[in-house]
Motif scaffolding. Structure first.
Motif, PDB file in Angstrom:
ATOM      1  N   GLN A   1       0.829  -1.211   0.000  1.00 32.14           N
ATOM      2  CA  GLN A   1       0.000   0.000   0.000  1.00 32.14           C
ATOM      3  C   GLN A   1       0.859   1.255   0.000  1.00 32.14           C
ATOM      4  OE1 GLN A   1      -2.525  -0.478   3.438  1.00 32.14           O
ATOM      5  NE2 GLN A   1      -3.842  -1.979   2.421  1.00 32.14           N
ATOM      6  N   LYS A   2       1.882   1.269   0.830  1.00 36.07           N
ATOM      7  CA  LYS A   2       2.763   2.431   0.923  1.00 36.07           C
ATOM      8  C   LYS A   2       3.460   2.688  -0.409  1.00 36.07           C
ATOM      9  CE  LYS A   2       6.441   4.386   3.728  1.00 36.07           C
ATOM     10  NZ  LYS A   2       7.188   4.235   4.984  1.00 36.07           N
ATOM     11  N   SER A   3       3.970   1.645  -1.020  1.00 33.44           N
ATOM     12  CA  SER A   3       4.696   1.812  -2.279  1.00 33.44           C
ATOM     13  C   SER A   3       3.759   2.229  -3.415  1.00 33.44           C
ATOM     14  CB  SER A   3       5.457   0.539  -2.648  1.00 33.44           C
ATOM     15  OG  SER A   3       4.570  -0.519  -2.892  1.00 33.44           O
ATOM     16  N   GLU A   4       2.572   1.653  -3.461  1.00 35.90           N
ATOM     17  CA  GLU A   4       1.636   1.997  -4.537  1.00 35.90           C
ATOM     18  C   GLU A   4       1.120   3.428  -4.401  1.00 35.90           C
ATOM     19  OE1 GLU A   4      -1.199  -1.255  -4.510  1.00 35.90           O
ATOM     20  OE2 GLU A   4       0.079  -2.443  -5.850  1.00 35.90           O
ATOM     21  N   ARG A   5       0.986   3.925  -3.177  1.00 38.69           N
ATOM     22  CA  ARG A   5       0.597   5.331  -2.979  1.00 38.69           C
ATOM     23  C   ARG A   5       1.633   6.276  -3.580  1.00 38.69           C
ATOM     24  NH1 ARG A   5      -0.838   3.812   2.321  1.00 38.69           N
ATOM     25  NH2 ARG A   5       1.095   4.732   3.107  1.00 38.69           N
ATOM     26  N   LYS A   6       2.867   5.811  -3.643  1.00 40.04           N
ATOM     27  CA  LYS A   6       3.967   6.618  -4.183  1.00 40.04           C
ATOM     28  C   LYS A   6       4.316   6.211  -5.615  1.00 40.04           C
ATOM     29  CE  LYS A   6       4.587   8.899  -0.370  1.00 40.04           C
ATOM     30  NZ  LYS A   6       4.633  10.335  -0.258  1.00 40.04           N
TER      31      LYS A   6
ATOM     32  N   GLU B   1       8.502  -4.309  -7.174  1.00 38.47           N
ATOM     33  CA  GLU B   1       9.677  -3.685  -6.567  1.00 38.47           C
ATOM     34  C   GLU B   1       9.774  -4.041  -5.086  1.00 38.47           C
ATOM     35  OE1 GLU B   1      10.515   0.389  -8.955  1.00 38.47           O
ATOM     36  OE2 GLU B   1       8.536   0.266  -7.998  1.00 38.47           O
ATOM     37  N   VAL B   2       8.643  -4.077  -4.414  1.00 38.03           N
ATOM     38  CA  VAL B   2       8.619  -4.492  -3.004  1.00 38.03           C
ATOM     39  C   VAL B   2       9.122  -5.931  -2.899  1.00 38.03           C
ATOM     40  CG1 VAL B   2       7.154  -4.953  -1.001  1.00 38.03           C
ATOM     41  CG2 VAL B   2       6.768  -2.899  -2.380  1.00 38.03           C
ATOM     42  N   ASP B   3       8.617  -6.806  -3.770  1.00 37.19           N
ATOM     43  CA  ASP B   3       9.057  -8.204  -3.768  1.00 37.19           C
ATOM     44  C   ASP B   3      10.553  -8.311  -4.016  1.00 37.19           C
ATOM     45  OD1 ASP B   3       6.420  -8.924  -3.352  1.00 37.19           O
ATOM     46  OD2 ASP B   3       6.115  -9.758  -5.353  1.00 37.19           O
ATOM     47  N   GLN B   4      11.050  -7.532  -4.969  1.00 42.47           N
ATOM     48  CA  GLN B   4      12.480  -7.560  -5.289  1.00 42.47           C
ATOM     49  C   GLN B   4      13.315  -7.147  -4.079  1.00 42.47           C
ATOM     50  OE1 GLN B   4      13.594  -5.089  -8.629  1.00 42.47           O
ATOM     51  NE2 GLN B   4      15.743  -5.692  -8.505  1.00 42.47           N
ATOM     52  N   ILE B   5      12.884  -6.122  -3.380  1.00 47.67           N
ATOM     53  CA  ILE B   5      13.598  -5.653  -2.187  1.00 47.67           C
ATOM     54  C   ILE B   5      13.597  -6.732  -1.104  1.00 47.67           C
ATOM     55  CG2 ILE B   5      13.415  -4.042  -0.238  1.00 47.67           C
ATOM     56  CD1 ILE B   5      12.490  -1.931  -2.354  1.00 47.67           C
ATOM     57  N   ILE B   6      12.447  -7.322  -0.850  1.00 44.19           N
ATOM     58  CA  ILE B   6      12.348  -8.349   0.191  1.00 44.19           C
ATOM     59  C   ILE B   6      13.221  -9.546  -0.169  1.00 44.19           C
ATOM     60  CG2 ILE B   6      10.810  -9.962   1.377  1.00 44.19           C
ATOM     61  CD1 ILE B   6       8.573  -7.832   1.004  1.00 44.19           C
ATOM     62  N   CYS B   7      13.172  -9.968  -1.421  1.00 47.21           N
ATOM     63  CA  CYS B   7      13.990 -11.110  -1.856  1.00 47.21           C
ATOM     64  C   CYS B   7      15.476 -10.788  -1.763  1.00 47.21           C
ATOM     65  CB  CYS B   7      13.610 -11.536  -3.272  1.00 47.21           C
ATOM     66  SG  CYS B   7      11.964 -12.294  -3.381  1.00 47.21           S
ATOM     67  N   TRP B   8      15.852  -9.566  -2.123  1.00 45.93           N
ATOM     68  CA  TRP B   8      17.257  -9.163  -2.040  1.00 45.93           C
ATOM     69  C   TRP B   8      17.743  -9.240  -0.592  1.00 45.93           C
ATOM     70  CZ3 TRP B   8      19.561  -5.142   0.695  1.00 45.93           C
ATOM     71  CH2 TRP B   8      20.900  -4.896   0.402  1.00 45.93           C
ATOM     72  N   LEU B   9      16.959  -8.700   0.329  1.00 47.85           N
ATOM     73  CA  LEU B   9      17.378  -8.655   1.727  1.00 47.85           C
ATOM     74  C   LEU B   9      17.422 -10.038   2.364  1.00 47.85           C
ATOM     75  CD1 LEU B   9      18.162  -7.002   4.241  1.00 47.85           C
ATOM     76  CD2 LEU B   9      15.713  -6.842   4.758  1.00 47.85           C
ATOM     77  N   THR B  10      16.428 -10.869   2.084  1.00 46.75           N
ATOM     78  CA  THR B  10      16.254 -12.125   2.824  1.00 46.75           C
ATOM     79  C   THR B  10      16.797 -13.372   2.135  1.00 46.75           C
ATOM     80  OG1 THR B  10      14.085 -12.501   1.826  1.00 46.75           O
ATOM     81  CG2 THR B  10      14.152 -11.255   3.920  1.00 46.75           C
ATOM     82  N   GLY B  11      16.998 -13.302   0.838  1.00 46.20           N
ATOM     83  CA  GLY B  11      17.449 -14.490   0.115  1.00 46.20           C
ATOM     84  C   GLY B  11      16.322 -15.396  -0.346  1.00 46.20           C
TER      85      GLY B  11
ATOM     86  N   ILE C   1      11.936  -0.092   2.288  1.00 46.80           N
ATOM     87  CA  ILE C   1      10.613   0.267   1.768  1.00 46.80           C
ATOM     88  C   ILE C   1      10.425   1.780   1.846  1.00 46.80           C
ATOM     89  CG2 ILE C   1       8.118  -0.011   2.050  1.00 46.80           C
ATOM     90  CD1 ILE C   1       9.610  -2.518   0.899  1.00 46.80           C
ATOM     91  N   ASP C   2      10.911   2.413   2.898  1.00 46.61           N
ATOM     92  CA  ASP C   2      10.864   3.884   2.985  1.00 46.61           C
ATOM     93  C   ASP C   2      11.617   4.504   1.813  1.00 46.61           C
ATOM     94  OD1 ASP C   2       9.415   3.814   5.333  1.00 46.61           O
ATOM     95  OD2 ASP C   2      11.087   4.413   6.632  1.00 46.61           O
TER      96      ASP C   2
END
Length: 116
Positions: free
Chosen positions: A20-25, A31-41, A101-102
């Motif tokens: 929700q936060k990312s789509e508002r912007k 992109e959210v999925d890519q960030i989460i996958c990058w951080l967590t593996g 995410i911020d």
């Protein structure tokens, strides 16, 4: 909020808030999925399995295949606290993700967010 309450929150609820936060912007879910996958593996399939299973934040990060080695390059404040100064390793990982995410919502490029 005490750490134990944060750790027991469902990752799927937090994930929904990230989307929700990312789509508002005008950013994308991918992109959210890519960030989460990058951080967590996690890969995309594993990530969505975790979301669908309803695991909590503690389980999500405990079962993460590997936290990215460049995660230590994530600096800055989340909720008024510097992420690099957080002593609890689990809370630090949670706040790393919040910070990424911020940055996405602030319009940073994926290259900068992913510390390339």
């Amino acid at each position: 909020m005490p750490n134990s309450q944060i750790f027991s929150m469902k990752f799927s609820d937090i994930y929904r808030l990230y989307i929700q936060k990312s789509e508002r912007k005008n950013r994308k879910k991918e992109e959210v999925d890519q960030i989460i996958c990058w951080l967590t593996g996690y890969d995309w399939i594993e990530l969505h399995q975790q979301i669908n299973q309803g695991c909590n934040l503690e389980t999500f990060f405990t079962q993460a295949p590997s936290i990215h080695p460049n995660a230590s390059l994530i600096k800055g404040k989340v909720c008024g606290v510097r992420v690099e100064d957080i002593e609890d390793p689990l809370m630090q990982k949670i706040r790393y993700l919040d910070k990424l995410i911020d940055e996405l919502a602030q319009g940073k490029t994926m290259e900068k967010i992913l510390r390339k």
